[in-house]
Design an enzyme around this catalytic site. Structure first.
Site, PDB file in Angstrom:
ATOM      1  N   GLU A   3      -9.254 -10.200  -8.043  1.00  0.00           N
ATOM      2  CA  GLU A   3      -8.325  -9.091  -8.272  1.00  0.00           C
ATOM      3  C   GLU A   3      -7.251  -9.410  -9.060  1.00  0.00           C
ATOM      4  O   GLU A   3      -7.042  -8.323 -10.031  1.00  0.00           O
ATOM      5  CB  GLU A   3      -7.535  -8.651  -7.117  1.00  0.00           C
ATOM      6  CG  GLU A   3      -9.024  -8.602  -5.316  1.00  0.00           C
ATOM      7  CD  GLU A   3      -8.637  -8.803  -3.746  1.00  0.00           C
ATOM      8  OE1 GLU A   3      -7.227  -9.459  -3.637  1.00  0.00           O
ATOM      9  OE2 GLU A   3      -9.515  -8.703  -3.701  1.00  0.00           O
TER      10      GLU A   3
ATOM     11  N   TYR B 237     -12.631  -3.202  -3.313  1.00  0.00           N
ATOM     12  CA  TYR B 237     -12.740  -3.054  -1.772  1.00  0.00           C
ATOM     13  C   TYR B 237     -14.273  -3.192  -1.679  1.00  0.00           C
ATOM     14  O   TYR B 237     -15.224  -2.883  -0.927  1.00  0.00           O
ATOM     15  CB  TYR B 237     -12.344  -1.758  -1.085  1.00  0.00           C
ATOM     16  CG  TYR B 237     -10.910  -2.031  -0.313  1.00  0.00           C
ATOM     17  CD1 TYR B 237     -10.702  -2.772  -0.534  1.00  0.00           C
ATOM     18  CD2 TYR B 237      -9.771  -1.120  -1.043  1.00  0.00           C
ATOM     19  CE1 TYR B 237      -9.579  -3.189   0.163  1.00  0.00           C
ATOM     20  CE2 TYR B 237      -8.739  -1.266   0.064  1.00  0.00           C
ATOM     21  CZ  TYR B 237      -7.860  -2.156   0.119  1.00  0.00           C
ATOM     22  OH  TYR B 237      -6.855  -2.538   0.596  1.00  0.00           O
TER      23      TYR B 237
ATOM     24  N   ASN C 295      -1.722  -0.410   7.567  1.00  0.00           N
ATOM     25  CA  ASN C 295      -1.552  -1.109   7.935  1.00  0.00           C
ATOM     26  C   ASN C 295      -0.485  -2.245   6.827  1.00  0.00           C
ATOM     27  O   ASN C 295      -0.762  -3.138   6.494  1.00  0.00           O
ATOM     28  CB  ASN C 295      -2.413  -2.597   7.920  1.00  0.00           C
ATOM     29  CG  ASN C 295      -3.968  -2.425   7.046  1.00  0.00           C
ATOM     30  OD1 ASN C 295      -3.075  -1.776   5.492  1.00  0.00           O
ATOM     31  ND2 ASN C 295      -4.805  -3.559   7.571  1.00  0.00           N
TER      32      ASN C 295
ATOM     33  N   LYS D 221       1.148  -1.507  -0.485  1.00  0.00           N
ATOM     34  CA  LYS D 221       0.045  -0.368  -0.156  1.00  0.00           C
ATOM     35  C   LYS D 221       0.922   0.834  -0.092  1.00  0.00           C
ATOM     36  O   LYS D 221       1.787   1.303   0.240  1.00  0.00           O
ATOM     37  CB  LYS D 221      -0.443  -0.136   1.076  1.00  0.00           C
ATOM     38  CG  LYS D 221      -1.762  -1.172   1.298  1.00  0.00           C
ATOM     39  CD  LYS D 221      -2.747  -1.536   1.949  1.00  0.00           C
ATOM     40  CE  LYS D 221      -3.923  -2.443   2.142  1.00  0.00           C
ATOM     41  NZ  LYS D 221      -4.883  -2.243   3.700  1.00  0.00           N
TER      42      LYS D 221
HETATM   43  P1  DAT Z   1      -7.772  -7.232   5.442  1.00  0.00           P
HETATM   44  O1  DAT Z   1      -7.104  -5.907   4.719  1.00  0.00           O
HETATM   45  O2  DAT Z   1      -7.026  -7.468   6.021  1.00  0.00           O
HETATM   46  O3  DAT Z   1      -8.415  -8.279   3.829  1.00  0.00           O
HETATM   47  P2  DAT Z   1     -10.524  -5.865   5.072  1.00  0.00           P
HETATM   48  O4  DAT Z   1     -10.931  -6.175   3.781  1.00  0.00           O
HETATM   49  O5  DAT Z   1     -11.037  -6.434   6.126  1.00  0.00           O
HETATM   50  O6  DAT Z   1      -9.247  -5.977   5.855  1.00  0.00           O
HETATM   51  O7  DAT Z   1     -10.184  -4.718   4.846  1.00  0.00           O
HETATM   52  C1  DAT Z   1      -9.468  -3.419   4.015  1.00  0.00           C
HETATM   53  C2  DAT Z   1      -9.052  -2.966   4.499  1.00  0.00           C
HETATM   54  O8  DAT Z   1     -10.419  -1.604   4.942  1.00  0.00           O
HETATM   55  C3  DAT Z   1      -8.399  -3.448   5.488  1.00  0.00           C
HETATM   56  O9  DAT Z   1      -6.451  -3.320   4.934  1.00  0.00           O
HETATM   57  C4  DAT Z   1      -7.732  -1.812   6.397  1.00  0.00           C
HETATM   58  C5  DAT Z   1      -9.596  -1.350   6.104  1.00  0.00           C
HETATM   59  N1  DAT Z   1      -9.588  -1.399   7.492  1.00  0.00           N
HETATM   60  C6  DAT Z   1     -10.515  -2.222   7.636  1.00  0.00           C
HETATM   61  N2  DAT Z   1     -11.332  -2.327   9.092  1.00  0.00           N
HETATM   62  C7  DAT Z   1     -11.135  -0.971   9.127  1.00  0.00           C
HETATM   63  C8  DAT Z   1     -11.029  -0.277  10.724  1.00  0.00           C
HETATM   64  N3  DAT Z   1     -11.974  -1.112  11.494  1.00  0.00           N
HETATM   65  N4  DAT Z   1     -11.262   1.064  10.265  1.00  0.00           N
HETATM   66  C9  DAT Z   1     -10.566   2.231   9.146  1.00  0.00           C
HETATM   67  N5  DAT Z   1     -10.040   1.264   8.689  1.00  0.00           N
HETATM   68  C10 DAT Z   1      -9.792  -0.370   8.215  1.00  0.00           C
END
Ligand code: DAT
Ligand code: MG
Length: 151
Positions: free
Chosen positions: A128, A51, A114, A11
């Site tokens: 993807e 997303y 992250n 990222k």
């Molecule tokens: P991952 O990236 O582990 O697959 P995800 O698909 O649930 O996680 O979410 C995509 C991204 O969205 C994640 O990497 C960071 C952001 N994100 C997820 N939960 C969040 C939250 N509670 N607050 C802020 N950003 C969040």
């Protein structure tokens, strides 16, 4: 199987923090094969599609802003159970829950920064990869080291 592929992205924060080499190195050393890699700045439209499942979350617009704030290193990695193993290598979504030794557990502290994306299933990996890469951008190359990784 051995031909499974996953989509991994460093990222914008990971690129700015010079973590690209470290992350590529971990996947290489694990034994996975790099089949696609590019540095890209992507539109919010592509990210909205990427997303799409999170569109109703309160953090969605912030997520799109963050992900479009700078270049991303988009990659495709191939190997046995690479989707699941890559998720293990990454750690949990929230770095605070990620164990030391994982990428998120070693290099970040906040869920909104992250550093890495990895597909969460074989099906989403396929979606993807086709969203981020054209067929001509993926390389099928030598199996010369595979007999040292697989028996
Ligand atoms: P991952 O990236 O582990 O697959 P995800 O698909 O649930 O996680 O979410 C995509 C991204 O969205 C994640 O990497 C960071 C952001 N994100 C997820 N939960 C969040 C939250 N509670 N607050 C802020 N950003 C969040
Ligand atoms: Mg996800």
């Amino acid at each position: 199987g051995v031909n499974e592929c996953t989509f991994i992205a460093v990222k914008p924060d990971g690129v700015q923090r010079k973590l690209v080499g470290e992350i590529v190195r971990r996947f290489e050393r694990r034994g996975f094969k790099l089949v696609g890699l590019k540095l890209v700045r992507v539109s919010e439209d592509l990210l909205r599609e990427h997303y799409w499942d999170l569109r109703s979350k309160p953090f969605f617009s912030g997520l799109l802003t963050y992900m479009s704030s700078g270049p991303i290193v988009a990659m495709v990695w191939q190997g046995l159970d690479v989707v699941k193993t890559a998720r293990k290598m990454m750690g949990e979504t929230n770095p605070a829950d990620s164990l030391p030794g994982t990428i998120r557990g070693d290099f970040c502290v906040e869920v909104g920064r992250n550093v890495i994306h990895g597909s969460d299933s074989v099906e989403s990996a396929q979606k993807e990869i086709s969203l981020w890469f054209g067929h001509d951008e993926l390389q099928c190359w030598g199996p010369s080291s595979s007999r040292w990784v697989y028996n």
